[in-house]
Write an enzyme that holds these catalytic residues in place. Sequence first.
Site, mmCIF file in Angstrom:
data_model
loop_
_atom_site.group_PDB
_atom_site.id
_atom_site.type_symbol
_atom_site.label_atom_id
_atom_site.label_comp_id
_atom_site.label_asym_id
_atom_site.label_seq_id
_atom_site.Cartn_x
_atom_site.Cartn_y
_atom_site.Cartn_z
ATOM 1 N N ASP B 209 121.989 18.784 -22.623
ATOM 2 C CA ASP B 209 123.118 19.485 -23.252
ATOM 3 C C ASP B 209 122.600 20.781 -23.846
ATOM 4 O O ASP B 209 121.431 21.142 -23.665
ATOM 5 C CB ASP B 209 123.806 18.605 -24.314
ATOM 6 C CG ASP B 209 125.309 18.873 -24.372
ATOM 7 O OD1 ASP B 209 125.703 20.053 -24.484
ATOM 8 O OD2 ASP B 209 126.083 17.901 -24.304
ATOM 9 N N HIS B 256 136.200 16.601 -16.375
ATOM 10 C CA HIS B 256 137.555 16.994 -16.782
ATOM 11 C C HIS B 256 137.574 18.319 -17.573
ATOM 12 O O HIS B 256 138.650 18.832 -17.869
ATOM 13 C CB HIS B 256 138.259 15.867 -17.562
ATOM 14 C CG HIS B 256 137.678 15.529 -18.897
ATOM 15 N ND1 HIS B 256 137.707 14.257 -19.421
ATOM 16 C CD2 HIS B 256 137.063 16.291 -19.842
ATOM 17 C CE1 HIS B 256 137.166 14.263 -20.617
ATOM 18 N NE2 HIS B 256 136.760 15.475 -20.893
#
Lengths: 347, 347
Positions: B209, B256
Amino acid sequence: MPLSANAAPQVDPTPIFEIFRGSYATEILTAAVAHFNVFGRLAQQPMTAAELGQSLGVAERPRIVLLTALRSFGLLTCDAQGRLHLTDLAREHLLPGGPFDVGDYVGLAANSPGVLEMVERLRSNRPASHAAGVAFIFREGVVSAMEDEAAARHFTNALAGRAKNVAPVLAERVDLASAKLLVDVGGGTGIYSIAFLQKNPDLCAIVLDRPEVLKVAQELARAYGVADRLQTQPADMFRDSLPKDADAVLLSNILHDWDVPECRTLIARSAASLRSGGQLLIHDVFLNDALDGPFPIALYSAALFCLTEGRAYSAAEYRGWLSEAGLTTGEVTPTLIHCGVLAGCKK
Amino acid sequence: MPLSANAAPQVDPTPIFEIFRGSYATEILTAAVAHFNVFGRLAQQPMTAAELGQSLGVAERPRIVLLTALRSFGLLTCDAQGRLHLTDLAREHLLPGGPFDVGDYVGLAANSPGVLEMVERLRSNRPASHAAGVAFIFREGVVSAMEDEAAARHFTNALAGRAKNVAPVLAERVDLASAKLLVDVGGGTGIYSIAFLQKNPDLCAIVLDRPEVLKVAQELARAYGVADRLQTQPADMFRDSLPKDADAVLLSNILHDWDVPECRTLIARSAASLRSGGQLLIHDVFLNDALDGPFPIALYSAALFCLTEGRAYSAAEYRGWLSEAGLTTGEVTPTLIHCGVLAGCKK
């Protein structure tokens, strides 16, 4: 060929209204979590609604709107002593700091304009203002969009979209076959009266509303071919004298615009307008008597709260006021789009 | 005593999320009625989704978000030739000028800030911006809140409220007993990896991340007692090389956030990171393959659309991209809060 107000719609439009009101769920939930800390307060100790309202710094009307919604969401319950408790759902997922708390996720919407507006309404207990004044309602001393020709026409016609669906069902379900005079208090377009007039050839109706609104009612009465039996009467329903000896007085989606003292006044004034044996028709939505739902009415109540001086009421609340006015009551007859009619009969 | 990420919640928190997302129903409906005239356009002639999108002036992603929601509301249907039609509900109640049209009632919300924001998102096909940049997502060249320490921590922790509920269920339902290396792409707090690590003592995980986000993951790895088996790797998942020979790659609620080309890239890159026989785990929500619901996922898709560059996708869409990447797929296994996991296996 005049239009008919006695043909009901083929398809129930209720789902559209439930979809439309979803924003009030978001706003009430987020306000409760991120601005009022409702769940954290109640976790410390159960409180009565009045105690919680005091702790939150909100008046009675916003408190009822908020708590009815949270109970309909399945987040609060009320015990036999009237104390509010967290449900298991709220306890596990909305208590700050718990391992499964999703309050910070909900808080992502804390500063959205709709949530901030809801918080302001709850704290101030005052309706939002339209550019031309408060929409939908009029009373002496408050600037109202309903006194402005263009705004009054706009709001009146927009509301009529719902009323045109419901009016045929109301006229079908309430028997006014032997009635001569219907008084329609705050009748707007007069569409409910028009449906009753088309259904009952011996009936006459007087529609009371603000002058700018009644222009629309007169146009509709002509289009529906009942202008000869529909009279309009400009009035301040709180101050001006109402017609006498009515067989029926209709308060259709009016009381939900007003707070409790005004509801009691309007019911008492309407009762005084009835002949002996006449009936006061409260056509409106109804909260559960326990003020814990239903969910769609709790959301509509939040809408009414934000836009007017009212909220949704329960049949029990209406029955109390009807009884105070000397009327006897029966059951609620459902009509359409969450509405129903509760009649009070004058002895 | 370290915290456990393997205990699932006692009560399903899904209702809170459904209540929370109601505003997207209001906004999509009102935008369709009062700003895009979707129903008036389709009444003139049925159109394919692409034709309607062109007529509305909206790109493919907003078009899919809008039409999926309207189909889930029961207002539009699609025939075998892919042409969109009004349902009876929409035809009777949302066609301008019809006797039972409630469009003007819905239009009362046309200028509310939430509706205007939705209209702007649909027209621009760009996500809303937080003061510190676009929230939740990062890619080179776009100012992102996820590069700002305070904002990254705030958003990461808020999202973790949901993930903490879901992670134990995911770790329970996906068997990684024989896996040695899990690569968690865009893993945020790393809570999904932590749940897998606690469940599977022989497993190691690498969480990829942004650097500011990984500070939170390192804190959690210590608190949950898995810091010795959880490695963090600062990365731009679109550009930097991913670890090799992974037994499993997890994309949990990542795809998404992105549009189709980025999804295909991320799936291809993740597939390349797998050893032969390894599995790519897409943990996300799933629209129906027909892109006509379910209602709560259609609303969540609208939320994702407004806040990120993505939307919700169907299992069929994911299967197509997994297949392109040379992976074989099975069925979706539900987890919690509308989520499920779809595995793609590398030959």
